[in-house]
Design a protein around this motif. Structure first.
Motif, mmCIF file in Angstrom:
data_model
loop_
_atom_site.group_PDB
_atom_site.id
_atom_site.type_symbol
_atom_site.label_atom_id
_atom_site.label_comp_id
_atom_site.label_asym_id
_atom_site.label_seq_id
_atom_site.Cartn_x
_atom_site.Cartn_y
_atom_site.Cartn_z
ATOM 1 N N UNK A 1 0.815 -1.209 0.000
ATOM 2 C CA UNK A 1 0.000 0.000 0.000
ATOM 3 C C UNK A 1 0.844 1.252 0.000
ATOM 4 N N UNK A 2 0.181 2.382 0.017
ATOM 5 C CA UNK A 2 0.857 3.672 0.045
ATOM 6 C C UNK A 2 0.439 4.415 1.301
ATOM 7 N N UNK A 3 1.406 4.923 2.038
ATOM 8 C CA UNK A 3 1.133 5.650 3.274
ATOM 9 C C UNK A 3 0.697 7.072 2.945
ATOM 10 N N UNK A 4 -0.362 7.519 3.602
ATOM 11 C CA UNK A 4 -0.923 8.852 3.377
ATOM 12 C C UNK A 4 -1.208 9.467 4.747
ATOM 13 N N UNK A 5 -0.865 10.737 4.906
ATOM 14 C CA UNK A 5 -1.188 11.480 6.127
ATOM 15 C C UNK A 5 -2.063 12.664 5.730
ATOM 16 N N UNK A 6 -3.274 12.707 6.284
ATOM 17 C CA UNK A 6 -4.263 13.721 5.899
ATOM 18 C C UNK A 6 -4.403 14.771 6.990
ATOM 19 N N UNK A 7 -4.412 16.026 6.588
ATOM 20 C CA UNK A 7 -4.546 17.175 7.485
ATOM 21 C C UNK A 7 -3.405 17.242 8.505
ATOM 22 N N UNK A 8 -2.195 17.392 7.990
ATOM 23 C CA UNK A 8 -1.030 17.493 8.873
ATOM 24 C C UNK A 8 -0.564 18.947 8.910
ATOM 25 N N UNK A 9 0.142 19.297 9.985
ATOM 26 C CA UNK A 9 0.601 20.666 10.186
ATOM 27 C C UNK A 9 1.903 20.929 9.439
ATOM 28 N N UNK A 10 2.123 22.200 9.101
ATOM 29 C CA UNK A 10 3.324 22.594 8.362
ATOM 30 C C UNK A 10 4.593 22.294 9.153
ATOM 31 N N UNK A 11 4.530 22.413 10.478
ATOM 32 C CA UNK A 11 5.735 22.218 11.292
ATOM 33 C C UNK A 11 6.242 20.784 11.250
ATOM 34 N N UNK A 12 5.382 19.844 10.844
ATOM 35 C CA UNK A 12 5.787 18.434 10.783
ATOM 36 C C UNK A 12 6.148 17.975 9.379
ATOM 37 N N UNK A 13 6.136 18.882 8.396
ATOM 38 C CA UNK A 13 6.425 18.479 7.019
ATOM 39 C C UNK A 13 7.812 17.843 6.844
ATOM 40 N N UNK A 14 8.874 18.322 7.545
ATOM 41 C CA UNK A 14 10.172 17.638 7.375
ATOM 42 C C UNK A 14 10.116 16.149 7.672
ATOM 43 N N UNK A 15 9.287 15.746 8.625
ATOM 44 C CA UNK A 15 9.160 14.320 8.936
ATOM 45 C C UNK A 15 8.611 13.562 7.737
ATOM 46 N N UNK A 16 7.585 14.103 7.093
ATOM 47 C CA UNK A 16 6.965 13.405 5.965
ATOM 48 C C UNK A 16 7.853 13.443 4.724
ATOM 49 N N UNK A 17 8.651 14.491 4.594
ATOM 50 C CA UNK A 17 9.617 14.512 3.501
ATOM 51 C C UNK A 17 10.658 13.425 3.700
ATOM 52 N N UNK A 18 11.072 13.192 4.961
ATOM 53 C CA UNK A 18 12.006 12.101 5.244
ATOM 54 C C UNK A 18 11.399 10.745 4.907
ATOM 55 N N UNK A 19 10.086 10.631 5.014
ATOM 56 C CA UNK A 19 9.416 9.377 4.668
ATOM 57 C C UNK A 19 9.331 9.164 3.163
ATOM 58 N N UNK A 20 9.764 10.154 2.391
ATOM 59 C CA UNK A 20 9.690 10.046 0.938
ATOM 60 C C UNK A 20 8.350 10.456 0.367
ATOM 61 N N UNK A 21 7.560 11.212 1.140
ATOM 62 C CA UNK A 21 6.241 11.633 0.697
ATOM 63 C C UNK A 21 6.298 13.061 0.161
ATOM 64 N N UNK A 22 5.290 13.412 -0.591
ATOM 65 C CA UNK A 22 5.153 14.752 -1.144
ATOM 66 C C UNK A 22 4.033 15.475 -0.419
ATOM 67 N N UNK A 23 4.273 16.729 -0.063
ATOM 68 C CA UNK A 23 3.269 17.504 0.660
ATOM 69 C C UNK A 23 2.436 18.329 -0.313
ATOM 70 N N UNK A 24 1.127 18.349 -0.089
ATOM 71 C CA UNK A 24 0.209 19.094 -0.929
ATOM 72 C C UNK A 24 -0.776 19.830 -0.033
ATOM 73 N N UNK A 25 -0.881 21.130 -0.231
ATOM 74 C CA UNK A 25 -1.761 21.920 0.608
ATOM 75 C C UNK A 25 -3.217 21.569 0.330
ATOM 76 N N UNK A 26 -3.976 21.293 1.416
ATOM 77 C CA UNK A 26 -5.375 20.917 1.287
ATOM 78 C C UNK A 26 -6.330 22.045 1.646
ATOM 79 N N UNK A 27 -5.854 23.038 2.351
ATOM 80 C CA UNK A 27 -6.711 24.129 2.784
ATOM 81 C C UNK A 27 -6.077 24.837 3.955
#
Length: 859
Positions: free
Chosen positions: A608-634
């Motif tokens: 599967x593919x890991x997805x994190x929905x409605x995350x804060x900007x301050x935690x984006x470095x963590x998700x970038x380390x996971x190899x994910x791409x951040x997309x603004x939702x609102x």
């Protein structure tokens, strides 16, 4: 037939990564077979002698060509940033481009490896993740334009030679070359358009003619300098014209990229050997080896030294001023840079064990090193190399155990290299990488078990490819030694072939053992629907959380993944191939990174593919380390409750609505959790009536729904009319009275207009009296996205839906309603794998919230 194809897809899709790995391995073995056939007449001593004959002037020219290539490669980033509207200082851009390109060259799959480095470096410079993805696409486009132009020119100017190489007639070669040049000219011509290319509501803005021409020039300079670096290393009797060699070089580079083999190892060499049959084999192979060292390994060492220098500077400044931005930057760079260096070092130790030792160095050791120690050192060096290659993945993921094991394996590798053959070059490299690893030790702070880890098929393929290449290199190096069973038991100072056989057997057995241990270990049980004990444990963690959205875990509609200590959790649900976590990990900050990696690995384990929905900007470095791409939702609206009141012109409308509600005999009350169950039937009546009136269904996942057990956890805000409940909202509170929010809001149809304004106002006034810091109004989906023509495509599409999507949801009206409370808006993001799977991720998230696909398109 359609059903059979569907079943076949369902069977193959979860195994797609393994199938891709099997194809790459098969291709690599096939290429090694061709390479072995081409090199069969050679003896390793011939190649070594040819290496000694490479002149200092040739090495200097190759170094200059390498320098020119890398300078041109920094221009790729400069042009891409200019097209995106960023004007960063050239030294910073050059450093970012150099480090990212070096990692991409050595690790392979540059789109992902170099892209991950650029993601870390450029987000720190102010670019969004989507802008970095656009930057990487423009860099790839620049390379593609250059390859197309050079290939077309070579086929047009040297039709006979290129046609023979590609099994084409000279006329066909000319035609294809002309078409490739026409394609490049068309790309340059498109740049004359000042307006974006439009297709319905979609638009793309390609680089203008000036930037496009710059892309072409830089790419040609890059490829020409890189090819010249190898060309100048060829033996003097290699009668190859440079234009033809340039075309062959480009073909070899493209073949290496398509193969997905790290650095095109073996594929690049095979294409050159097949395409240049008139060049002496030993001289060509020696030139390629020297080129690999100059163009790949030297820049990697320089990049590692630059990264180490940045950290030394950061540590020196930290002693006087505390942590600064440079140290943070290195914290992002260290895992990728150090893991690449460790991987390369491990590979060189493996290759060293498969080649003969230099006789003159063995003679120096004869009087000082006992033979048993030399034999053991050879085995230990090879095992250290295998261990480093495997541990490099753990270093990339910041695992502390990988750091400690790599530290000692590098030490063992350095000592064993000296003892087994006085290989001081490998010892120096191991020591250098050891020093860089030690300098970056703060970055490897993630506590995780290496044994329980799940390695991706791509990483296992890389290790397997190296083992295959190691064995092949030994077979080639000792092909002139007649095999006999007695070789296994021969122990002599110059017994290189027997040592290779024993080391190869040990490596194969160790690798196979680790692979079987990985494949046969029992899969850990995955969380199902939460039990009563799980919800009780989650409730304790939620009570200590500073954010109110953590309370959504208590709905019971999401699975819960706890950390081993039971101090943090991720709430998630699975739909199709998407494993969607709601919000950031909940719990202490020290536990979040490990938990996020566990979730990512669990999703990978199930295809599967890991997805994190409605995350804060301050935690984006963590998700970038996971190899994910951040997309603004609102954006999420937050109202400060410090000194909150209805006074002032800004809240005139809200104050009037509040006074009107009081005149209409409305009253407000907040019930404590213990007082909620007695009025649950009245609340259910309000909720059912509201749903029927709206012709809608309950939502879920990211939104609360009417569930008595869930509502009983929280206070409840009531609005009464003449003593009868006409509206309610459950009140979410956070630890330390940091935040206040509401989730489920329902009212009767006969309630007076403006009732919800009254409820919000009273609740904020109540929160201010109770000492809460802020009121969270929740997210306004798709708001705050950019509509500029240069904005990412998702932003422009989201803005279009925000403005004209009333049929599905009143996005713009929701934002306007929340604006009356004068909130501060902060962004919310979706972190997910990029690429073509993103639309499916968005649909899966929407379906989870809406209760199915029918809920997405209807109500």
């Amino acid at each position: 037939m359609k059903a059979a194809l569907t079943n076949l897809r369902d069977v193959l899709y979860p195994q797609r990564h393994l199938l891709a790995a099997a194809v790459s391995l098969s291709l690599f073995i096939y290429v090694l077979g061709m390479l072995h056939h081409e090199l069969a007449p050679l003896h390793p001593s011939d190649v070594r002698q040819a290496l000694y004959q490479v002149s200092a002037s040739s090495l200097l020219l190759a170094a200059l060509g390498t320098l020119g290539s890398y300078l041109a490669l920094t221009g790729y980033d400069v042009l891409a940033l200019r097209h995106l509207g960023y004007d960063l200082p050239y030294p910073r851009v050059a450093l970012n481009a150099f480090i990212a390109t070096t990692v991409g060259h050595n690790v392979g799959m540059a789109v992902f490896s170099a892209g991950a480095v650029r993601l870390r470096l450029y987000t720190a410079a102010g670019l969004s993740a989507t802008e970095v993805a656009g930057l990487a696409a423009l860099i790839g486009l620049t390379f593609g334009v250059g390859v197309t132009f050079v290939a077309g020119l070579a086929m047009l100017l040297e039709p006979a030679q290129t046609g023979q190489l590609l099994h084409l007639s000279p006329d066909s070669s000319r035609i294809i070359g002309a078409l490739l040049l026409v394609l490049v000219a068309a790309y340059l011509g498109i740049g004359l358009r000042r307006s974006p290319i439009r297709l319905g509501n979609w638009q793309w803005r390609l680089p203008g003619t000036g930037i496009a021409l710059g892309q072409l020039i830089l790419a040609v300079v890059d490829l020409s300098c890189a090819a010249a670096a190898l060309f100048w290393l060829l033996p003097g009797d290699a009668a190859v014209p440079f234009p033809m060699f340039l075309g062959v070089y480009v073909l070899a580079v493209v073949a290496g990229i398509v193969s997905h083999v790290p650095a095109g190892l073996g594929v690049f060499e095979t294409v050159l050997l097949l395409a240049l049959p008139d060049v002496p084999r030993e001289g060509l192979l020696a030139a390629i080896l020297a080129y690999r060292a100059i163009y790949y390994l030297v820049p990697l060492a320089v990049a590692a030294l630059l990264a180490a220098g940045m950290l030394v500077h950061a540590r020196r400044v930290a002693l006087a001023q505390g942590l600064d931005w440079a140290r943070q930057i290195f914290g992002w760079m260290a895992p990728m840079t150090v893991s690449s260096a460790v991987f390369i070092t491990g590979a060189l130790l493996l290759f060293s064990g498969s080649t003969p030792a230099l006789p003159e160095r063995l003679s120096l050791l004869q009087d000082f090193v006992p033979l048993p120690l030399l034999e053991v050192s050879h085995l230990m060096s090879s095992l250290a190399g295998l261990g480093l290659v495997i541990l490099a993945r753990g270093l990339y993921r910041r695992v502390d155990a990988a750091y400690h094991l790599s530290f000692w394996l590098l030490t063992v590798g350095a000592l064993a290299s000296l003892i087994k053959g006085l290989d001081y070059e490998e010892a120096l490299l191991s020591t250098l990488v050891l020093g860089i690893l030690w300098l970056g030790r703060d970055a490897f702070n993630r506590r995780a078990s290496l044994i329980a880890r799940s390695f991706s098929p791509g990483w296992m393929l890389s290790v397997l490819l190296l083992l295959v290449a190691t064995v092949w290199l030994g077979v080639f190096s000792f092909q002139h030694v007649d095999y006999s069973n007695d070789l296994w038991w021969q122990f002599a100072l110059r017994g290189d072939a027997p040592r290779f056989l024993r080391a190869s057997l040990l490596l194969v057995l160790t690798g196979a053992g680790l692979g079987l241990l990985h494949l046969l270990r029992p899969a850990p049980p995955e969380p199902g629907r939460p039990s009563a004990n799980d919800l009780a444990q989650a409730a304790r963690i939620v009570a200590a959380a500073p954010q109110t959205d953590a309370a959504l875990a208590l709905l019971g509609d999401k699975r819960l993944l706890f950390d081993p200590a039971g101090e943090a959790f991720i709430m998630y649900q699975v739909r199709g191939q998407s494993w969607i976590a709601m919000g950031d990990p909940v719990g202490p900050e020290t536990a979040r990174e490990t938990l996020a990696w566990r979730f990512r690995e669990m999703a990978d384990r199930h295809g599967g593919r890991a997805v994190f929905y409605q995350v804060d900007a301050e935690n984006l470095p963590l998700y970038l380390d996971l190899g994910l791409t951040a997309m603004k939702m609102g954006e999420e609206g937050v109202v400060s409750l410090a000194g909150f009141s209805l006074e002032g012109s800004a809240r005139k409308d809200l104050r009037q609505a509040h006074h009107r509600a009081q005149r209409e005999r409305l009253s407000f009350q907040v019930l404590p959790p213990a007082a909620v169950p007695p009025v649950m039937d009245e609340l259910r009546h309000v909720s059912d009536t509201w749903l029927a009136k709206k012709h809608t269904r309950e939502k879920g996942f990211a939104l609360g729904y009417f569930e008595p057990a869930y509502l009983a956890h929280f206070p409840c805000a009531l609005v009464r009319l003449d003593g009868r409940i006409v509206a309610f909202a459950n009140v979410l509170t956070s630890a330390g009275r940091h935040e206040l929010s509401i989730d489920l809001m329902r009212q009767l149809p006969e309630a007076p207009p403006g009732l919800m304004d009254y409820l919000f106002a009273e609740l904020m006034l109540w929160g201010a009296r109770e000492g809460y810091g802020q009121f969270n109004l929740g997210m306004a989906p798709l708001s705050g996205l950019e509509s500029h023509p240069l904005a990412p495509l998702w932003h422009r599409l989201g803005t279009l839906i925000f403005q004209h999507g009333e049929h599905f949801y009143n996005f713009e009206g929701l934002r306007a309603y929340k604006e009356k409370f004068s909130p501060v808006w902060r962004p919310k993001y979706l972190a997910a794998p990029g690429g073509l799977g993103l639309p499916t991720v968005l649909l899966d998230v929407a379906a989870l919230i809406a209760g199915g696909i029918r809920g997405v398109v209807g109500r």
